[in-house]
Scaffold this motif. Structure first.
Motif, PDB file in Angstrom:
ATOM      1  N   VAL A  18      10.393  -2.594 -11.443  1.00 43.63           N
ATOM      2  CA  VAL A  18      10.161  -1.845 -10.210  1.00 43.63           C
ATOM      3  C   VAL A  18       9.741  -2.827  -9.119  1.00 43.63           C
ATOM      4  N   GLU A  19      10.617  -3.027  -8.158  1.00 40.37           N
ATOM      5  CA  GLU A  19      10.332  -3.985  -7.091  1.00 40.37           C
ATOM      6  C   GLU A  19       9.368  -3.407  -6.061  1.00 40.37           C
ATOM      7  N   ARG A  20       9.531  -2.101  -5.793  1.00 42.04           N
ATOM      8  CA  ARG A  20       8.746  -1.447  -4.736  1.00 42.04           C
ATOM      9  C   ARG A  20       8.590   0.026  -5.110  1.00 42.04           C
ATOM     10  N   ALA A  21       7.409   0.589  -4.893  1.00 46.89           N
ATOM     11  CA  ALA A  21       7.156   1.960  -5.350  1.00 46.89           C
ATOM     12  C   ALA A  21       6.301   2.725  -4.354  1.00 46.89           C
ATOM     13  N   HIS A  22       6.489   4.050  -4.347  1.00 47.73           N
ATOM     14  CA  HIS A  22       5.510   4.945  -3.729  1.00 47.73           C
ATOM     15  C   HIS A  22       4.296   5.008  -4.662  1.00 47.73           C
ATOM     16  N   VAL A  23       3.153   5.412  -4.113  1.00 49.39           N
ATOM     17  CA  VAL A  23       1.961   5.488  -4.960  1.00 49.39           C
ATOM     18  C   VAL A  23       1.056   6.619  -4.501  1.00 49.39           C
ATOM     19  N   VAL A  24       0.498   7.342  -5.496  1.00 47.54           N
ATOM     20  CA  VAL A  24      -0.525   8.368  -5.267  1.00 47.54           C
ATOM     21  C   VAL A  24      -1.814   7.870  -5.900  1.00 47.54           C
ATOM     22  N   GLY A  25      -2.880   7.799  -5.118  1.00 48.19           N
ATOM     23  CA  GLY A  25      -4.170   7.355  -5.622  1.00 48.19           C
ATOM     24  C   GLY A  25      -5.225   8.430  -5.475  1.00 48.19           C
ATOM     25  N   ASN A  26      -5.813   8.839  -6.583  1.00 46.98           N
ATOM     26  CA  ASN A  26      -6.831   9.889  -6.599  1.00 46.98           C
ATOM     27  C   ASN A  26      -8.207   9.284  -6.816  1.00 46.98           C
ATOM     28  N   SER A  27      -9.150   9.517  -5.899  1.00 46.26           N
ATOM     29  CA  SER A  27     -10.536   9.103  -6.057  1.00 46.26           C
ATOM     30  C   SER A  27     -10.630   7.586  -6.264  1.00 46.26           C
ATOM     31  N   MET A  28     -11.123   7.126  -7.416  1.00 42.53           N
ATOM     32  CA  MET A  28     -11.144   5.692  -7.686  1.00 42.53           C
ATOM     33  C   MET A  28      -9.741   5.104  -7.622  1.00 42.53           C
ATOM     34  N   GLY A  29      -8.731   5.876  -8.040  1.00 45.36           N
ATOM     35  CA  GLY A  29      -7.353   5.419  -7.932  1.00 45.36           C
ATOM     36  C   GLY A  29      -6.929   5.192  -6.493  1.00 45.36           C
ATOM     37  N   GLY A  30      -7.594   5.881  -5.553  1.00 42.82           N
ATOM     38  CA  GLY A  30      -7.332   5.640  -4.140  1.00 42.82           C
ATOM     39  C   GLY A  30      -7.833   4.287  -3.696  1.00 42.82           C
ATOM     40  N   ALA A  31      -9.051   3.927  -4.115  1.00 47.47           N
ATOM     41  CA  ALA A  31      -9.566   2.593  -3.800  1.00 47.47           C
ATOM     42  C   ALA A  31      -8.681   1.526  -4.425  1.00 47.47           C
ATOM     43  N   LEU A  32      -8.269   1.747  -5.665  1.00 45.47           N
ATOM     44  CA  LEU A  32      -7.371   0.814  -6.339  1.00 45.47           C
ATOM     45  C   LEU A  32      -6.075   0.652  -5.538  1.00 45.47           C
ATOM     46  N   THR A  33      -5.522   1.763  -5.065  1.00 43.18           N
ATOM     47  CA  THR A  33      -4.300   1.710  -4.268  1.00 43.18           C
ATOM     48  C   THR A  33      -4.485   0.814  -3.053  1.00 43.18           C
ATOM     49  N   LEU A  34      -5.569   0.995  -2.339  1.00 41.12           N
ATOM     50  CA  LEU A  34      -5.802   0.206  -1.127  1.00 41.12           C
ATOM     51  C   LEU A  34      -5.971  -1.273  -1.446  1.00 41.12           C
ATOM     52  N   HIS A  35      -6.677  -1.598  -2.523  1.00 35.37           N
ATOM     53  CA  HIS A  35      -6.842  -3.004  -2.908  1.00 35.37           C
ATOM     54  C   HIS A  35      -5.502  -3.607  -3.315  1.00 35.37           C
ATOM     55  N   ALA A  36      -4.647  -2.808  -3.965  1.00 35.42           N
ATOM     56  CA  ALA A  36      -3.316  -3.296  -4.324  1.00 35.42           C
ATOM     57  C   ALA A  36      -2.454  -3.511  -3.084  1.00 35.42           C
ATOM     58  N   LEU A  37      -2.569  -2.625  -2.099  1.00 39.17           N
ATOM     59  CA  LEU A  37      -1.810  -2.781  -0.851  1.00 39.17           C
ATOM     60  C   LEU A  37      -2.208  -4.054  -0.121  1.00 39.17           C
ATOM     61  N   VAL A  38      -3.497  -4.335  -0.117  1.00 37.24           N
ATOM     62  CA  VAL A  38      -3.983  -5.549   0.548  1.00 37.24           C
ATOM     63  C   VAL A  38      -3.455  -6.790  -0.159  1.00 37.24           C
ATOM     64  N   GLN A  39      -3.477  -6.777  -1.507  1.00 42.71           N
ATOM     65  CA  GLN A  39      -3.069  -7.955  -2.270  1.00 42.71           C
ATOM     66  C   GLN A  39      -1.560  -8.151  -2.268  1.00 42.71           C
ATOM     67  N   ALA A  40      -0.799  -7.064  -2.370  1.00 44.74           N
ATOM     68  CA  ALA A  40       0.661  -7.194  -2.501  1.00 44.74           C
ATOM     69  C   ALA A  40       1.354  -6.115  -1.667  1.00 44.74           C
ATOM     70  N   PRO A  41       1.245  -6.171  -0.346  1.00 39.32           N
ATOM     71  CA  PRO A  41       1.787  -5.099   0.496  1.00 39.32           C
ATOM     72  C   PRO A  41       3.283  -4.896   0.342  1.00 39.32           C
ATOM     73  N   GLN A  42       4.008  -5.952  -0.014  1.00 36.27           N
ATOM     74  CA  GLN A  42       5.467  -5.869  -0.113  1.00 36.27           C
ATOM     75  C   GLN A  42       5.931  -5.075  -1.322  1.00 36.27           C
ATOM     76  N   ARG A  43       5.019  -4.763  -2.265  1.00 41.06           N
ATOM     77  CA  ARG A  43       5.401  -4.062  -3.490  1.00 41.06           C
ATOM     78  C   ARG A  43       5.322  -2.542  -3.355  1.00 41.06           C
ATOM     79  N   PHE A  44       4.828  -2.054  -2.223  1.00 39.18           N
ATOM     80  CA  PHE A  44       4.593  -0.615  -2.100  1.00 39.18           C
ATOM     81  C   PHE A  44       5.248  -0.060  -0.843  1.00 39.18           C
ATOM     82  N   ASP A  45       5.639   1.209  -0.945  1.00 42.01           N
ATOM     83  CA  ASP A  45       6.336   1.872   0.156  1.00 42.01           C
ATOM     84  C   ASP A  45       5.404   2.899   0.792  1.00 42.01           C
ATOM     85  N   LYS A  46       5.585   4.184   0.502  1.00 46.17           N
ATOM     86  CA  LYS A  46       4.741   5.219   1.088  1.00 46.17           C
ATOM     87  C   LYS A  46       3.585   5.550   0.152  1.00 46.17           C
TER      88      LYS A  46
END
Length: 281
Positions: A100-128
């Motif tokens: 999976v080169e690039r993905a949408h992501v849903v982050g719930n609660s702690m998963g939301g913080a994880l999503t944001l940290h992942a976006l900061v580290q690897a923004p090119q890997r995520f879409d919406k």
């Protein structure tokens, strides 16, 4: 097309992750990241939602590091930032394994913080992105959040019922909630899970606000973000989503009435069309 959910152990960087998969791998991938309550797993958060989403997406829902059946790192972190770092590497490693080169992501609660940290580290890997009752913003612990983090000081079934019912606006309006509580309590009280979750809660209690994503980093993220928050959320305050709304480049906020912290459980009638409209499909 089959929308059945399968479970697999999949290499994800330095560890193997226990993952729920559903849908056609040719569809746009959507990664679902769960929260961190006692007894939390990918299945407890997403099993009821995955078949619907699998009609449109290739659904990927891992047990995050420290939860469920995912392997643990060789050295356990002592701070919440260390746990989030392992989870970022887990998600990126899982994407690599699945091609999976690039993905949408849903982050719930702690998963939301994880999503944001992942976006900061690897923004090119995520879409919406969709964040649901997400942490990662500065906030004061509610009484319910404190009770959650201190659950293992009094882990009786009655106390667990009290904790989980605080996740929803009206327990009587959630079909099957007693069964959800029973299943999650069994997971929470497994000796290995109990030991690990207690360790995680200590790390969270000591450093939850250290997960805050700074304004400058949020402002550099180019991703379209839909923020969803329950109006009656007693675990994570609405102010966290207002912080994200203020500082993200592209963000919209939907506040759901008759909804606490678990929008996917209480208001799937609203959540499902919101996800499909935001991600497309």
């Amino acid at each position: 097309m089959s929308t059945s959910v399968v479970e697999k152990k999949i290499p994800s960087g330095a560890i193997a992750s226990h993952v729920l998969l559903a849908g056609d791998p040719k569809n746009p991938p959507a990664i679902l990241l769960h929260g961190a309550g006692p007894g939390a797993t990918a299945a407890s958060n997403w099993l009821r939602c995955a078949p619907d989403l699998a009609k449109h997406y290739y659904v990927i829902a891992p047990d995050l590091v420290g939860f469920g059946q995912t392997e643990l790192p060789a050295e356990l972190p002592t701070h919440i930032l260390g746990w989030i770092g392992h989870r970022v590497e887990q998600v990126l490693g899982l994407m690599d394994t699945l091609g999976v080169e690039r993905a949408h992501v849903v982050g719930n609660s702690m998963g939301g913080a994880l999503t944001l940290h992942a976006l900061v580290q690897a923004p090119q890997r995520f879409d919406k992105v969709l964040l649901m009752g997400a942490i990662g913003a500065p906030f004061e612990y509610s009484w319910e959040m404190k009770r959650l983090l201190e659950f293992y000081k009094d882990p009786r079934p009655a106390r667990y019922k009290e904790v989980i019912e605080s996740f929803v606006h009206d327990p009587a309006a959630v079909p099957g909630l007693d069964e959800i509580i029973k299943q999650r309590y069994a997971v929470a009280m497994d000796p290995k899970t109990r030991e690990m979750t207690n360790l995680l809660f200590q790390a969270q209690a000591a450093g939850m606000n250290d997960l805050t994503v700074p304004e400058a980093q949020l402002g550099r993220l180019p991703h379209p973000v839909l923020l969803v928050h329950g109006r009656q959320d007693r675990i994570v305050p609405l102010d966290t989503s207002l912080y994200f709304l203020k500082h993200l480049q592209q963000a919209e906020l939907v506040v759901l009435d008759r909804c606490g912290h678990w929008a996917q459980t209480q208001r799937w009638d609203a959540m499902y069309p919101l996800i499909v409209k935001h991600f497309g499909g």
